[in-house]
Design an enzyme around this catalytic site. Structure first.
Site, PDB file in Angstrom:
ATOM      1  N   ASN A 114     -15.668 -58.959  18.465  1.00 44.99           N
ATOM      2  CA  ASN A 114     -16.948 -59.481  17.972  1.00 44.99           C
ATOM      3  C   ASN A 114     -16.782 -60.287  16.686  1.00 44.99           C
ATOM      4  O   ASN A 114     -17.427 -61.313  16.496  1.00 44.99           O
ATOM      5  CB  ASN A 114     -17.936 -58.323  17.750  1.00 44.99           C
ATOM      6  CG  ASN A 114     -19.287 -58.787  17.227  1.00 44.99           C
ATOM      7  OD1 ASN A 114     -19.825 -59.794  17.685  1.00 44.99           O
ATOM      8  ND2 ASN A 114     -19.840 -58.057  16.267  1.00 44.99           N
ATOM      9  N   HIS A 123     -24.434 -59.120  18.902  1.00 43.24           N
ATOM     10  CA  HIS A 123     -25.503 -59.995  19.390  1.00 43.24           C
ATOM     11  C   HIS A 123     -25.123 -60.637  20.719  1.00 43.24           C
ATOM     12  O   HIS A 123     -23.993 -61.095  20.883  1.00 43.24           O
ATOM     13  CB  HIS A 123     -25.738 -61.144  18.409  1.00 43.24           C
ATOM     14  CG  HIS A 123     -26.497 -60.780  17.182  1.00 43.24           C
ATOM     15  ND1 HIS A 123     -25.992 -59.947  16.212  1.00 43.24           N
ATOM     16  CD2 HIS A 123     -27.734 -61.158  16.751  1.00 43.24           C
ATOM     17  CE1 HIS A 123     -26.889 -59.832  15.236  1.00 43.24           C
ATOM     18  NE2 HIS A 123     -27.949 -60.551  15.535  1.00 43.24           N
TER      19      HIS A 123
END
Lengths: 319, 319
Positions: B105, B73
């Site tokens: 991430n 994201h």
């Protein structure tokens, strides 16, 4: 919102400048038989940086210096002789990309540009979009994995990309005359940024419009070219490309140029069922090569005209 | 004009999508302490393609599948719990980039995102711009020549770029209260798309705003941040970066992260003489780290909260 690409509008062309890669993203120009005439002379023009873009984002003369690459025009100088001012404007670096000189910018690409000019003999209005491409390649011949790789020029962190390929998209219209309906034709070509053999047929570099669009991340003339029109042009492009490639193979060329794949959307978008662009349902769009001879002028065509010297041999090199 | 990047506006963020590299170019969101609250749950969200972009130009679920990269994201899901719809919207692929999962991430970057949330404790309004970077590197260690190189995912010719780095630009404002003037702070961070050592201080990844802008080809908040404000933030960023890098060296880290150079425009634009942004001459902009503790939350900070499992361990991977 963050401010990114810059739209630059000059006398006779417009350029969208990619300030990350310090190259134009595309340059658009409009040609007619009349607009090609004039007294503008490239002997009077100098390459200049584009002062409409902040120094930290613009392409610089020093980026090219000593790089071995030409400052290759996207909108060619010889298309804009109408006035000295129009010609001078083509020498701003917002209209140039690093191009290989020998065998490309000064040879094959120059002949290709001359061919584009010749389209104005048959068509009243010729729109040309020219720009760089950065095409990925397999990590090794035949490999499944792909990589993006191209040199960067200049002084870090202010670097300028060297494109792997260049494209031209040509859209031409012949106006309605004497009861004869208007006709519209289009064609897309992609050439690698490297020396190209003199004998290569230009049709070997014809590509489906959709393949070019997907590689460039651009949609050209979306109000004029819908899925149906694109499908027709794509199908014809593949036929011309196949013919051209066959000639390449017959000629036993050592240099097998990097060519674009067929369009990813080809199967998904059969021409018959595609959506026509709104507003122009009565004008089908043909492929340029179906109406204009897609054969390049001779090598060093300028020797047969008034100019004896290759006009771009010394000035284009960012020396 | 050719149609290129697509601006996509969702419930709580906007994304400019680069349809050539099939990644967002930047994603912008606005956070407040209140906007972080809500009942939205990522357990109820699914990654989806962005149907607002034609199939031939959009990022696809299949591009990620089997690639080993997370669907990372840009606007984090946990910033948009206000409604399930807002959270769901963060799962469109116009908000994701291929990110290394383990060590990035799911670890260092997740802690960094949590740190950004914590800025809302001290500031009333927090604007965050997040996006990918493709940074060139020398062709060999210490070489003068530079190259752009990064993997491409998916099936040719429809390929998606894997960014080399990611950035966040944070701009925060504390409103005027009780006679106390409003204060504004900004900071830019750039992290490599690879595992980052847990102990690395986040300040080692602080970069001058101008260096980020020149690498990204973007100008952030041009109406608010003029040359003078940028100069102040840049100078502070270099101090914080130096402090962070020193700690890296003392710690004897094996992984020396790729860091951005100082700004090319630093010498050309001394803060004292720079042009202030129009309209806000009375609000100087400080560096975030001068007013907020620039220290990341602990590794696996989610274990100390209600969520015991790493929230993105299974769903993010494009498996």
């Amino acid at each position: 919102m963050p401010l990114g690409d810059r739209l630059r509008v000059f006398d006779r062309y417009a350029s969208l400048v990619d300030v990350r890669l310090r190259n134009p993203r595309w340059v658009i120009e409009h040609l007619t038989a009349a607009s090609l005439q004039g007294a503008g002379s490239r002997g009077n023009s100098q390459f200049v940086e584009d002062e409409g873009i902040e120094p930290r984002f613009r392409a610089r003369l020093s980026d090219y210096r000593g790089s071995g690459y030409d400052r290759g025009h996207m909108a060619p100088a010889s298309n804009h002789k109408a006035s000295q001012q129009a010609m001078d404007a083509t020498f701003t670096l917002s209209n140039t990309c690093p191009q290989v000189g020998e065998g490309f910018n000064r040879d094959y690409w120059a002949r290709f540009e001359r061919w584009v000019q010749s389209c104005t003999k048959q068509y009243d209005d010729v729109w040309v979009v020219t720009g760089p491409l950065y095409l990925p390649r397999p990590v090794a011949p035949g490999a499944k994995d792909w990589v993006m790789q191209h040199p960067m020029l200049g002084q870090a962190p202010h670097l300028m990309a060297v494109p792997t390929h260049f494209f031209k998209l040509i859209l031409a219209e012949k106006k309605e005359t004497g009861g004869k309906k208007s006709t519209v034709a289009a064609a897309a070509f992609v050439m690698p940024n490297c020396p190209i053999a003199e004998s290569d047929p230009m049709t070997a570099y014809a590509v489906p419009l959709s393949a070019l669009e997907e590689a460039a991340g651009l949609v050209f003339f979306p109000k004029l070219i819908g899925d149906a029109e694109r499908g027709t042009v794509d199908a014809a492009a593949l036929l011309w490309q196949a013919r051209g490639r066959k000639a390449l193979l017959q000629g036993g060329e050592k240099h097998q140029p990097v060519l674009l794949e067929g369009p990813v959307s080809r199967n998904a978008l059969p021409p018959a069922k595609g959506k026509a662009a709104a507003g122009r349902p009565t004008t089908p769009i043909g492929h340029m090569c179906d109406s204009v001879s897609c054969v390049l002028p001779a090598k060093e065509f300028w020797k047969t005209t008034k100019t004896v010297k290759n006009p771009r041999s010394s000035k284009s090199l960012g020396a």
